[in-house]
Design a protein around this motif. Structure first.
Motif, short mmCIF file in Angstrom:
data_model
loop_
_atom_site.label_atom_id
_atom_site.label_comp_id
_atom_site.label_asym_id
_atom_site.label_seq_id
_atom_site.Cartn_x
_atom_site.Cartn_y
_atom_site.Cartn_z
N GLY A 166 3.82 66.53 -27.94
CA GLY A 166 4.14 66.98 -29.29
C GLY A 166 4.40 65.85 -30.27
N GLU B 213 2.40 63.75 -31.88
CA GLU B 213 1.53 63.68 -33.06
C GLU B 213 2.05 64.60 -34.16
OE1 GLU B 213 -3.14 64.35 -34.36
OE2 GLU B 213 -2.65 63.67 -32.32
N ASP B 214 2.45 65.81 -33.79
CA ASP B 214 3.00 66.74 -34.78
C ASP B 214 4.25 66.17 -35.43
OD1 ASP B 214 1.00 68.56 -34.18
OD2 ASP B 214 2.23 69.68 -32.74
N GLU C 200 4.59 64.98 -39.39
CA GLU C 200 5.61 65.65 -40.19
C GLU C 200 6.57 64.62 -40.78
OE1 GLU C 200 7.09 68.95 -42.05
OE2 GLU C 200 5.36 68.90 -40.69
#
Length: 247
Positions: free
Chosen positions: A85, A87-88, A92
């Motif tokens: 997770g 990259e997310d 963000e």
């Protein structure tokens, strides 16, 4: 109407008022995303851990919720790029124009995809662990690593930084031990070649580690004198090439 500035001013006001119960949110976070790693370095405290973990989805949501308020966030592992997770979270976080991100990595999973993503951050300190520039020594210290992979990743990152306007500060952290101390001068040359901005010398202490061959501090007077001369030499070379040396 600026969420970051509103939280900043409220936090500073609460600090000035010496409050201990705060309405403001955190401005700095250090997030250990996972304890999983692609290496088994002998000096690492987590190398023998059998119970692997990633942060929970609830904690991931907590981090995302706080990203607009932050001025500094450090991402670390294990190896950060093993967390699916990430990259997310990184993208963000990159939406906050005030936020400086620090990524601590061994650089072996820093592929072309990630190099092209990283230059999108407003401010980024990419810290890569490089304990030797000699293939045999590097792979002996960084167990499970391939020196050719590190070189390939650094070459592509250098190319991306040269072709784009980048706010990346590239930091090389060297775990100094008996195995690599004699090659520190050459490692500064390596830092110059791959456009590192900062070099950190982080010696291992026998009191912290049970691996006696990494006993950096148990030196004779003659050895200490030689080390002092070496540090003067590499400091001068670093300054001449606009590299910040942190000893």
């Amino acid at each position: 109407n600026d969420k970051f500035l509103s939280n900043l001013f409220l936090n500073e006001l609460e600090i000035a008022q010496e409050k201990t119960i705060l309405k403001s949110n955190p401005r700095i976070m250090l997030v250990a995303l996972t304890n999983r790693c692609n290496l088994k370095c002998p000096m690492c405290a987590t190398r023998e851990e059998s119970n692997c973990w990633d942060i929970s989805e609830d904690f991931k949501k907590y981090v995302i919720k706080n990203l607009p308020n932050l001025e500094l966030i450090t991402w670390q592992g294990g190896e950060v790029f093993l967390y699916k997770g990430f990259e997310d979270l990184f993208l963000e976080a990159s939406k906050n124009k005030y936020l400086k991100q620090i990524i601590i990595t061994n650089g072996l999973l820093l592929n072309e995809h990630w190099s092209n993503l990283l230059i999108k951050a407003s401010f980024l300190d990419l810290t890569i662990s490089v304990d030797s520039i000699e293939k045999e020594s590097y792979e002996a210290i960084r167990l499970g690593a391939k020196f050719e992979v590190l070189l390939s990743n650094l070459k592509y990152l250098k190319l991306v930084r040269e072709q784009n306007t980048s706010n990346i500060t590239l930091t090389m952290i060297i775990t100094v031990s008996d195995d690599n101390v004699s090659s520190l001068d050459k490692m500064i040359d390596f830092a110059i070649e791959y456009r590192f901005n900062v070099v950190v010398l982080s010696p291992l202490d026998i009191e912290q580690h049970s691996f006696t061959k990494y006993n950096y501090f148990n030196k004779s007077k003659e050895e200490l004198t030689a080390l002092k001369e070496l540090k003067i030499k590499i400091l001068e070379k670093s300054q001449k090439n606009n590299i910040k040396l942190i000893d």
